[in-house]
Design a protein around this motif. Structure first.
Motif, PDB file in Angstrom:
ATOM      1  N   ASP A   1      -2.221   1.254  -8.236  1.00 48.42           N
ATOM      2  CA  ASP A   1      -2.190   1.771  -6.872  1.00 48.42           C
ATOM      3  C   ASP A   1      -1.573   3.164  -6.833  1.00 48.42           C
ATOM      4  OD1 ASP A   1      -2.552   1.654  -4.058  1.00 48.42           O
ATOM      5  OD2 ASP A   1      -0.515   0.915  -3.790  1.00 48.42           O
TER       6      ASP A   1
ATOM      7  N   TYR B   1       1.016  -5.320   3.943  1.00 50.13           N
ATOM      8  CA  TYR B   1       1.401  -5.220   2.536  1.00 50.13           C
ATOM      9  C   TYR B   1       2.664  -6.045   2.342  1.00 50.13           C
ATOM     10  CZ  TYR B   1      -1.314  -1.115   0.835  1.00 50.13           C
ATOM     11  OH  TYR B   1      -2.276  -0.259   0.420  1.00 50.13           O
TER      12      TYR B   1
ATOM     13  N   TYR C   1       3.705   2.064   2.024  1.00 51.04           N
ATOM     14  CA  TYR C   1       4.563   0.883   1.993  1.00 51.04           C
ATOM     15  C   TYR C   1       5.536   0.872   3.170  1.00 51.04           C
ATOM     16  CZ  TYR C   1       2.798  -0.898  -2.360  1.00 51.04           C
ATOM     17  OH  TYR C   1       1.980  -1.431  -3.312  1.00 51.04           O
TER      18      TYR C   1
ATOM     19  N   TYR D   1       4.601  -7.387  -6.208  1.00 51.07           N
ATOM     20  CA  TYR D   1       3.360  -7.192  -6.961  1.00 51.07           C
ATOM     21  C   TYR D   1       3.663  -7.042  -8.449  1.00 51.07           C
ATOM     22  CZ  TYR D   1       1.227  -6.229  -2.424  1.00 51.07           C
ATOM     23  OH  TYR D   1       0.788  -6.323  -1.133  1.00 51.07           O
TER      24      TYR D   1
END
Length: 91
Positions: A65, A51, A42, A57
């Protein structure tokens, strides 16, 4: 899939280099390693625009994930220990 393999190999090599700095069992070091790989993904991929930040999310998607990375880290640690402990042995 090919991209995934190409990005995993450097992490496995890094684990081999730094694992001696972290005492403990591979069952503990592995998930911590997986967590650090997940966090780094990330930190790297969000600024590149590949991302979104994790809070964009669904929690289930993040959990899925993260679980993959925890398993990856555990597998890396256990595999590393197996290779180190069986180096030079013949079946």
């Amino acid at each position: 899939m090919r991209c995934t393999g190409a990005t995993e190999r450097p992490w496995v090599a890094l684990y081999g280099v730094v694992q001696s700095s972290f005492p403990g069992k591979p069952q503990v070091r592995g998930p911590l390693f997986g967590l650090s790989v997940w966090a780094q993904s990330y930190a790297t991929l969000v600024p590149l625009g590949l991302y979104k930040w994790p809070w964009h999310y669904r929690p289930g998607a993040i959990a899925k994930d993260l679980s993959y990375h925890l398993l990856y880290g555990t597998g890396t640690a256990v595999g590393y220990e197996f290779v180190v402990n069986h180096r030079g042995r013949r079946s």
